[in-house]
Design a protein around this motif. Sequence first.
Motif, PDB file in Angstrom:
ATOM      1  N   GLY A  43      20.464  40.445 -17.915  1.00  0.00           N
ATOM      2  CA  GLY A  43      20.809  41.831 -17.615  1.00  0.00           C
ATOM      3  C   GLY A  43      21.905  41.968 -16.569  1.00  0.00           C
ATOM      4  N   HIS A  44      22.080  40.933 -15.748  1.00  0.00           N
ATOM      5  CA  HIS A  44      23.089  41.005 -14.677  1.00  0.00           C
ATOM      6  C   HIS A  44      24.085  39.857 -14.780  1.00  0.00           C
ATOM      7  CE1 HIS A  44      21.242  44.463 -12.878  1.00  0.00           C
ATOM      8  NE2 HIS A  44      20.073  43.873 -13.035  1.00  0.00           N
ATOM      9  N   GLU A  45      24.443  39.554 -16.043  1.00  0.00           N
ATOM     10  CA  GLU A  45      25.396  38.479 -16.305  1.00  0.00           C
ATOM     11  C   GLU A  45      26.737  38.746 -15.616  1.00  0.00           C
ATOM     12  OE1 GLU A  45      25.502  37.581 -20.442  1.00  0.00           O
ATOM     13  OE2 GLU A  45      26.947  35.952 -20.190  1.00  0.00           O
ATOM     14  N   SER A  46      27.070  40.041 -15.446  1.00  0.00           N
ATOM     15  CA  SER A  46      28.362  40.363 -14.824  1.00  0.00           C
ATOM     16  C   SER A  46      28.435  39.843 -13.382  1.00  0.00           C
ATOM     17  CB  SER A  46      28.604  41.871 -14.853  1.00  0.00           C
ATOM     18  OG  SER A  46      27.556  42.515 -14.177  1.00  0.00           O
ATOM     19  N   LEU A  47      27.268  39.751 -12.724  1.00  0.00           N
ATOM     20  CA  LEU A  47      27.261  39.192 -11.360  1.00  0.00           C
ATOM     21  C   LEU A  47      27.694  37.727 -11.412  1.00  0.00           C
ATOM     22  CD1 LEU A  47      23.832  40.553  -9.970  1.00  0.00           C
ATOM     23  CD2 LEU A  47      26.109  41.284  -9.256  1.00  0.00           C
ATOM     24  N   ALA A  48      27.153  36.990 -12.405  1.00  0.00           N
ATOM     25  CA  ALA A  48      27.519  35.573 -12.556  1.00  0.00           C
ATOM     26  C   ALA A  48      28.999  35.445 -12.914  1.00  0.00           C
ATOM     27  CB  ALA A  48      26.649  34.925 -13.623  1.00  0.00           C
ATOM     28  N   ILE A  67      14.553  34.375 -16.018  1.00  0.00           N
ATOM     29  CA  ILE A  67      13.499  35.319 -16.414  1.00  0.00           C
ATOM     30  C   ILE A  67      12.471  35.385 -15.288  1.00  0.00           C
ATOM     31  CG2 ILE A  67      11.578  35.637 -18.068  1.00  0.00           C
ATOM     32  CD1 ILE A  67      13.235  34.358 -20.201  1.00  0.00           C
ATOM     33  N   MET A  68      11.840  36.549 -15.134  1.00  0.00           N
ATOM     34  CA  MET A  68      10.792  36.763 -14.107  1.00  0.00           C
ATOM     35  C   MET A  68       9.708  35.680 -14.202  1.00  0.00           C
ATOM     36  SD  MET A  68       9.548  39.316 -11.945  1.00  0.00           S
ATOM     37  CE  MET A  68       9.106  40.994 -12.222  1.00  0.00           C
ATOM     38  N   HIS A  69       9.252  35.188 -13.050  1.00  0.00           N
ATOM     39  CA  HIS A  69       8.157  34.211 -12.921  1.00  0.00           C
ATOM     40  C   HIS A  69       8.514  32.807 -13.413  1.00  0.00           C
ATOM     41  CE1 HIS A  69       5.896  37.477 -11.468  1.00  0.00           C
ATOM     42  NE2 HIS A  69       5.662  38.038 -12.637  1.00  0.00           N
ATOM     43  N   THR A  70       9.804  32.533 -13.591  1.00  0.00           N
ATOM     44  CA  THR A  70      10.309  31.173 -13.819  1.00  0.00           C
ATOM     45  C   THR A  70       9.515  30.363 -14.852  1.00  0.00           C
ATOM     46  OG1 THR A  70      10.587  31.308 -11.410  1.00  0.00           O
ATOM     47  CG2 THR A  70      11.435  29.348 -12.452  1.00  0.00           C
ATOM     48  N   THR A 118      20.184  39.900  -4.401  1.00  0.00           N
ATOM     49  CA  THR A 118      20.585  41.302  -4.556  1.00  0.00           C
ATOM     50  C   THR A 118      19.376  42.233  -4.491  1.00  0.00           C
ATOM     51  OG1 THR A 118      20.435  41.167  -6.960  1.00  0.00           O
ATOM     52  CG2 THR A 118      22.570  40.662  -5.991  1.00  0.00           C
ATOM     53  N   THR A 119      18.181  41.674  -4.218  1.00  0.00           N
ATOM     54  CA  THR A 119      16.994  42.503  -3.957  1.00  0.00           C
ATOM     55  C   THR A 119      16.466  42.103  -2.575  1.00  0.00           C
ATOM     56  OG1 THR A 119      15.355  40.964  -4.855  1.00  0.00           O
ATOM     57  CG2 THR A 119      16.383  42.466  -6.425  1.00  0.00           C
ATOM     58  N   TYR A 120      15.269  42.611  -2.225  1.00  0.00           N
ATOM     59  CA  TYR A 120      14.727  42.339  -0.887  1.00  0.00           C
ATOM     60  C   TYR A 120      13.506  41.415  -0.926  1.00  0.00           C
ATOM     61  CZ  TYR A 120      17.665  46.464  -0.168  1.00  0.00           C
ATOM     62  OH  TYR A 120      18.719  47.339  -0.154  1.00  0.00           O
ATOM     63  N   ALA A 121      13.308  40.695  -2.064  1.00  0.00           N
ATOM     64  CA  ALA A 121      12.069  39.928  -2.262  1.00  0.00           C
ATOM     65  C   ALA A 121      11.891  38.773  -1.275  1.00  0.00           C
ATOM     66  CB  ALA A 121      12.022  39.401  -3.697  1.00  0.00           C
ATOM     67  N   GLY A 122      12.976  38.130  -0.852  1.00  0.00           N
ATOM     68  CA  GLY A 122      12.889  37.129   0.218  1.00  0.00           C
ATOM     69  C   GLY A 122      12.750  35.681  -0.231  1.00  0.00           C
ATOM     70  N   SER A 123      12.715  35.428  -1.521  1.00  0.00           N
ATOM     71  CA  SER A 123      12.510  34.061  -2.024  1.00  0.00           C
ATOM     72  C   SER A 123      13.546  33.067  -1.480  1.00  0.00           C
ATOM     73  CB  SER A 123      12.549  34.088  -3.558  1.00  0.00           C
ATOM     74  OG  SER A 123      12.402  32.822  -4.093  1.00  0.00           O
TER      75      SER A 123
HETATM   76  P1  NAD Z   1      13.759  40.392 -10.148  1.00  0.00           P
HETATM   77  O1  NAD Z   1      14.703  39.298  -9.875  1.00  0.00           O
HETATM   78  O2  NAD Z   1      13.133  40.393 -11.507  1.00  0.00           O
HETATM   79  O3  NAD Z   1      14.516  41.762  -9.859  1.00  0.00           O
HETATM   80  C1  NAD Z   1      13.820  42.985  -9.871  1.00  0.00           C
HETATM   81  C2  NAD Z   1      14.628  44.039 -10.606  1.00  0.00           C
HETATM   82  O4  NAD Z   1      15.831  44.275  -9.898  1.00  0.00           O
HETATM   83  C3  NAD Z   1      15.030  43.649 -12.034  1.00  0.00           C
HETATM   84  O5  NAD Z   1      14.790  44.753 -12.875  1.00  0.00           O
HETATM   85  C4  NAD Z   1      16.521  43.385 -11.904  1.00  0.00           C
HETATM   86  O6  NAD Z   1      17.189  43.635 -13.114  1.00  0.00           O
HETATM   87  C5  NAD Z   1      16.908  44.345 -10.808  1.00  0.00           C
HETATM   88  N1  NAD Z   1      18.131  43.947 -10.080  1.00  0.00           N
HETATM   89  C6  NAD Z   1      18.311  42.798  -9.407  1.00  0.00           C
HETATM   90  N2  NAD Z   1      19.534  42.811  -8.833  1.00  0.00           N
HETATM   91  C7  NAD Z   1      20.127  43.969  -9.167  1.00  0.00           C
HETATM   92  C8  NAD Z   1      21.384  44.586  -8.857  1.00  0.00           C
HETATM   93  N3  NAD Z   1      22.291  43.963  -8.109  1.00  0.00           N
HETATM   94  N4  NAD Z   1      21.623  45.816  -9.339  1.00  0.00           N
HETATM   95  C9  NAD Z   1      20.715  46.456 -10.108  1.00  0.00           C
HETATM   96  N5  NAD Z   1      19.496  45.946 -10.426  1.00  0.00           N
HETATM   97  C10 NAD Z   1      19.213  44.712  -9.960  1.00  0.00           C
HETATM   98  O7  NAD Z   1      12.528  40.449  -9.155  1.00  0.00           O
HETATM   99  P2  NAD Z   1      12.359  40.448  -7.556  1.00  0.00           P
HETATM  100  O8  NAD Z   1      11.469  41.590  -7.262  1.00  0.00           O
HETATM  101  O9  NAD Z   1      13.660  40.341  -6.841  1.00  0.00           O
HETATM  102  O10 NAD Z   1      11.581  39.098  -7.345  1.00  0.00           O
HETATM  103  C11 NAD Z   1      10.326  38.902  -7.952  1.00  0.00           C
HETATM  104  C12 NAD Z   1      10.205  37.478  -8.449  1.00  0.00           C
HETATM  105  O11 NAD Z   1      10.497  36.574  -7.402  1.00  0.00           O
HETATM  106  C13 NAD Z   1       8.778  37.171  -8.893  1.00  0.00           C
HETATM  107  O12 NAD Z   1       8.813  36.243  -9.941  1.00  0.00           O
HETATM  108  C14 NAD Z   1       8.164  36.570  -7.625  1.00  0.00           C
HETATM  109  O13 NAD Z   1       7.071  35.746  -7.915  1.00  0.00           O
HETATM  110  C15 NAD Z   1       9.353  35.808  -7.074  1.00  0.00           C
HETATM  111  N6  NAD Z   1       9.301  35.639  -5.608  1.00  0.00           N
HETATM  112  C16 NAD Z   1       9.205  34.387  -5.129  1.00  0.00           C
HETATM  113  C17 NAD Z   1       9.177  34.175  -3.773  1.00  0.00           C
HETATM  114  C18 NAD Z   1       9.100  32.771  -3.233  1.00  0.00           C
HETATM  115  O14 NAD Z   1       9.132  32.580  -2.036  1.00  0.00           O
HETATM  116  N7  NAD Z   1       8.996  31.779  -4.089  1.00  0.00           N
HETATM  117  C19 NAD Z   1       9.250  35.256  -2.883  1.00  0.00           C
HETATM  118  C20 NAD Z   1       9.347  36.541  -3.403  1.00  0.00           C
HETATM  119  C21 NAD Z   1       9.389  36.729  -4.767  1.00  0.00           C
END
Ligand code: NAD
Length: 353
Positions: A43-48, A67-70, A118-123
Motif C-alpha cells: 500500500g505504501h510502495e511509493s515510500l520505497a 504484511i502485518m504481524h510478519t 512513519t507511525t508511532y508504534a516504536g518497533s
Molecule cells: P502498520 O505498519 O500495519 O501500519 C498501520 C497503518 O498505518 C496501516 O494501515 C498503514 O497502511 C498505515 N500507514 C503507515 N505509514 C503510513 C503513511 N506514511 N501514510 C499513511 N498511512 C500509513 O502497523 P503499526 O501500527 O505501525 O505497527 C503494528 C505492527 O508492528 C504489529 O504487527 C505489531 O505487532 C508490530 N510491533 C512490533 C513491535 C516490536 O517491538 N517488535 C513494537 C510495536 C509494534
Amino acid sequence: MIEPFRYEPKPGRVIFGAGRIAEVGKAVEELGGKRALVLSTAGHESLADDVVKRLGSLAAGKFAGAIMHTPVETTDKAMRCVRESEADCIIAIGGGSSIGLGKAIALRSDLPQIAIPTTYAGSEMTDILGETKEGAKTTLRSPKVLPETVIYDVDLTLGLPPRISAASGMNAIAHGVEALYAPDRNPVVSLMAEEGIRALAAGLPTIVSSPADIEARMLAQYGAWLCGTCLGAVAMALHHKLCHVLGGSFNLPHAETHMVMLPYTAAYNAGAAAGAMSKVAQSLGAEDAVYGLYELKRRLVGPLSLRDLGMPRDGIERAAQAACANPYPNPRPLELDGMRQLIADAFAGGPPS
Ligand code: NAD
C-alpha cells in the motif's frame, strides 16, 4: 529514595528532524553498505520508490510486500529477494509491518538495518521481533534484530490519517505507562517514559484536528521515539500481554486494541502502582492517570470499546481465562474476577470502574 537499578542502554544511531530522509544515502555509507534493499508494504510502495530514487547507485532494489504481524512465508519471499539482489543492508520504511520484515531479515542474514518509521508504534527502537507461522504469533528477542540506524523524518508522517495517528500514538503511550511500573525500571527509562507520554499527549489532539500541523507531528514522533525506547528497555506487563491475547484470539487490529484497552489496564493496576500512576497523571496534565487516559482517548478519534472493534460479547469470559492462564510479573496479581471486570468494562467502553 532512589531504588536500586540496572541500566543497559542499547546501541543505535537516531537521526531526527524534518527532511532528514535526505541523509539516507549517507546512513547506508556510515554502515559500510553499498547495496541497500528497500522494504515497504504494498500500500505504501511509493515510500520505497522514493528511497530507491534517493539512493541512486546505492540501491539494490525493493521488496514492497511487507504484511502485518510478519508472516514467515513473506519473510521467505523477501529473503529470496535479498539473495538475488546481493543486498548488503536493509532499509525498512513504513509502520511496524515494514519494520518487522526488516527485523526478520536481519535475524536470518545479520545484515545491518536502517528503519524509517512513519507511525508511532516504536518497533524500530526494540530488539523484539514478533512473527506469525500458520496463524500463531511468537515473539523473540535478539540483538541481531535491533536496527543500527533509525531516521525519524516528520515530513513522512504528515499524511498519516488522524484515526491511525491516534491509535498508533496511544499504542506508544502504553509503552511509557508500563515502563513506569516495570519491575526492571530505572531512572533513565522512567524519565524517557514521562517525557514521551507528555509529548504524545500534547501532540495527538492537535494532529486529530490538524493532521499536517508540523509542531504537533514532531511532538508525537519525539514521544514515539522515547516510548519505543522504553518498550525495548524494560519488561512490559498486563497491558501489552492482554492486548496480545485479545488481538490473537479475536483477530483485532494492533494499535486500535492498545488504544481501547489503555485506560482499563491502567485502572486495574492503579492501586498497586500509585507512584507510577502519579507520574502518568503529571505527564498527561491530569489529576488522575486513569481518567486522564480515558479523557485523552475520548478527545481523539477512533474506537472506544472492544465492541467497536468487533469482539463478540461471549469472548469476555474466554479472554479473561486466557489472560490469567500464564502469570507474569504485574503490579497487581492477575485475578480472574478482576480480569473479567476489566475486559467487560473495555467491551462496554464507558469510564473504567
Ligand atoms: P502498520 O505498519 O500495519 O501500519 C498501520 C497503518 O498505518 C496501516 O494501515 C498503514 O497502511 C498505515 N500507514 C503507515 N505509514 C503510513 C503513511 N506514511 N501514510 C499513511 N498511512 C500509513 O502497523 P503499526 O501500527 O505501525 O505497527 C503494528 C505492527 O508492528 C504489529 O504487527 C505489531 O505487532 C508490530 N510491533 C512490533 C513491535 C516490536 O517491538 N517488535 C513494537 C510495536 C509494534
